[in-house]
Motif scaffolding. Structure first.
Motif, PDB file in Angstrom:
ATOM      1  N   VAL A 176      40.640  30.828  43.679  1.00 43.66           N
ATOM      2  CA  VAL A 176      40.726  32.254  43.350  1.00 43.66           C
ATOM      3  C   VAL A 176      39.727  32.551  42.229  1.00 43.66           C
ATOM      4  O   VAL A 176      40.020  32.416  41.042  1.00 43.66           O
ATOM      5  CB  VAL A 176      42.155  32.636  42.930  1.00 43.66           C
ATOM      6  CG1 VAL A 176      42.230  34.145  42.654  1.00 43.66           C
ATOM      7  CG2 VAL A 176      43.156  32.235  44.004  1.00 43.66           C
ATOM      8  N   SER A 179      40.839  38.044  41.290  1.00 39.96           N
ATOM      9  CA  SER A 179      42.072  38.491  41.957  1.00 39.96           C
ATOM     10  C   SER A 179      41.932  39.852  42.616  1.00 39.96           C
ATOM     11  O   SER A 179      42.421  40.080  43.724  1.00 39.96           O
ATOM     12  CB  SER A 179      43.216  38.544  40.943  1.00 39.96           C
ATOM     13  OG  SER A 179      43.541  37.265  40.477  1.00 39.96           O
ATOM     14  N   LEU A 182      40.165  40.153  45.881  1.00 38.44           N
ATOM     15  CA  LEU A 182      40.251  38.702  46.037  1.00 38.44           C
ATOM     16  C   LEU A 182      38.890  38.150  46.464  1.00 38.44           C
ATOM     17  O   LEU A 182      38.412  38.428  47.555  1.00 38.44           O
ATOM     18  CB  LEU A 182      41.314  38.352  47.078  1.00 38.44           C
ATOM     19  CG  LEU A 182      41.454  36.858  47.412  1.00 38.44           C
ATOM     20  CD1 LEU A 182      41.726  36.037  46.155  1.00 38.44           C
ATOM     21  CD2 LEU A 182      42.545  36.648  48.461  1.00 38.44           C
ATOM     22  N   THR A 184      36.513  34.550  46.540  1.00 41.09           N
ATOM     23  CA  THR A 184      36.577  33.099  46.489  1.00 41.09           C
ATOM     24  C   THR A 184      35.177  32.522  46.688  1.00 41.09           C
ATOM     25  O   THR A 184      34.178  33.235  46.535  1.00 41.09           O
ATOM     26  CB  THR A 184      37.562  32.569  47.553  1.00 41.09           C
ATOM     27  OG1 THR A 184      37.713  31.154  47.389  1.00 41.09           O
ATOM     28  CG2 THR A 184      37.061  32.873  48.966  1.00 41.09           C
ATOM     29  N   TRP A 245      51.058  36.031  42.943  1.00 40.74           N
ATOM     30  CA  TRP A 245      51.042  35.317  44.222  1.00 40.74           C
ATOM     31  C   TRP A 245      52.440  34.945  44.696  1.00 40.74           C
ATOM     32  O   TRP A 245      52.640  34.628  45.872  1.00 40.74           O
ATOM     33  CB  TRP A 245      50.171  34.055  44.108  1.00 40.74           C
ATOM     34  CG  TRP A 245      48.709  34.385  44.185  1.00 40.74           C
ATOM     35  CD1 TRP A 245      47.900  34.742  43.141  1.00 40.74           C
ATOM     36  CD2 TRP A 245      47.903  34.450  45.352  1.00 40.74           C
ATOM     37  NE1 TRP A 245      46.637  35.023  43.585  1.00 40.74           N
ATOM     38  CE2 TRP A 245      46.600  34.845  44.940  1.00 40.74           C
ATOM     39  CE3 TRP A 245      48.135  34.215  46.702  1.00 40.74           C
ATOM     40  CZ2 TRP A 245      45.557  35.006  45.850  1.00 40.74           C
ATOM     41  CZ3 TRP A 245      47.086  34.365  47.611  1.00 40.74           C
ATOM     42  CH2 TRP A 245      45.811  34.757  47.179  1.00 40.74           C
TER      43      TRP A 245
END
Length: 299
Positions: A176, A179, A182, A184, A245
């Motif tokens: 992650v 956030s 999101l 990555t 989460w």
């Protein structure tokens, strides 16, 4: 003319009595440098760490406001970061600038080129890129023995860590990076490669870009077993965002409480400390492989 007398230039060689050395930066630009620079400005924390690791403490004239490692970096003059202050940079009278390709603005690069101040651009897409960058800087600064020793030690440590987790099964991992939204890492980023070296299977491996945005539908479909959260003093995912989460209790990582913090400084900076970052990542994904070892305490 003064800079020509220093024998450091960008462009074709023009003096018959020098033997220029040619280097190609990560932007594919040919940089001709006749002798080791004496005043270098770094425009990224990872680059600053490379320069210090090569023993260039006295030659570093300036760094960014985010350069905090090693501690000696905190004492160096600052020139901003994503928007480096050109006036401050030039006031340091650099004869060489090393910068990340993705952050350096075109107008600053054009001005430095106009002033005949060589700029070496770096962009690491793989772990090997980082090692090559260290070796290239070693050649530019006449520190080849140091860079050779450093990269040899890094290669050995990378091999040892990846070998240690090789017998373990691959675990599905979501790194992650951000956030909201999101974000990555994916193919084309060195962290994606490091996840594989650490015994993980990046759930974003099918994306077409190095730093993709993911939808929760994709995450739920890929069902990560481990959630990796980079944390640090300057950047990272705070605990409050990590706890969000928990709402996704259908994920294996949430059901089994597989939330792992790793040092953002060690992982997100493509420099000498990636070997520490790799070990932290391997410990997060496969703690059983390090059950008999003491916990790492270095920053």
């Amino acid at each position: 003319m003064k800079r020509r007398q220093q024998g450091i230039l960008t462009g074709m060689p023009f003096m018959a009595n020098i033997t220029p050395r040619t280097f190609v930066d990560d932007a594919g630009r040919n940089i001709y440098i006749a002798k080791a620079p004496a005043r270098v400005v770094s425009l990224a924390p990872s680059i600053t760490e490379m320069l210090f690791a090569l023993g260039l403490d006295e030659d570093i004239a300036g760094v960014t406001e985010f350069c905090n490692y090693p501690p000696a970096a905190l004492t160096k003059p600052k020139v901003g970061y994503a928007r480096p202050n050109l006036e401050s940079l030039l006031a340091l009278k650099p004869d060489f600038v090393v910068a990340p390709q993705e952050f350096l603005r075109a107008e600053i690069l054009a001005k430095l080129d106009e002033l005949k101040i060589p700029v070496f651009l770096l962009e690491a897409k793989t772990v090997e890129d980082i090692l090559v960058q260290i070796q290239n800087l070693g050649k530019i600064f006449n520190r080849t023995p140091v860079s050779d020793r450093l990269t040899k030690a890094m290669r050995e440590r990378i091999s040892e860590i990846s070998g240690r987790v090789a017998a373990s099964g691959k675990r599905r991992v979501l790194y992650v990076l951000n956030s909201h939204p999101l974000i990555t890492v994916g193919p084309g980023s060195y962290i994606h490669q490091m996840i594989g070296l650490a015994g993980g299977l990046n759930i974003a491996s099918g994306t077409p870009m190095p730093y993709p945005r993911l939808s929760m539908e994709t995450v739920l479909g890929e069902d990560p077993e481990v959630l990796i959260f980079p944390v640090g003093s300057l950047e990272g995912i705070p605990k409050s965002e990590q706890q969000e989460w928990n709402r996704w209790n259908g994920l294996s990582a949430v059901r089994h409480r597989q939330f792992r913090d790793v040092s953002s400084d060690a992982l997100n900076r493509p420099g000498p400390r990636i070997v520490e970052g790799l070990e932290l990542l391997a410990r997060a994904i496969h703690p059983e492989a390090f059950a008999d070892d003491p916990v790492m305490t270095r920053p």
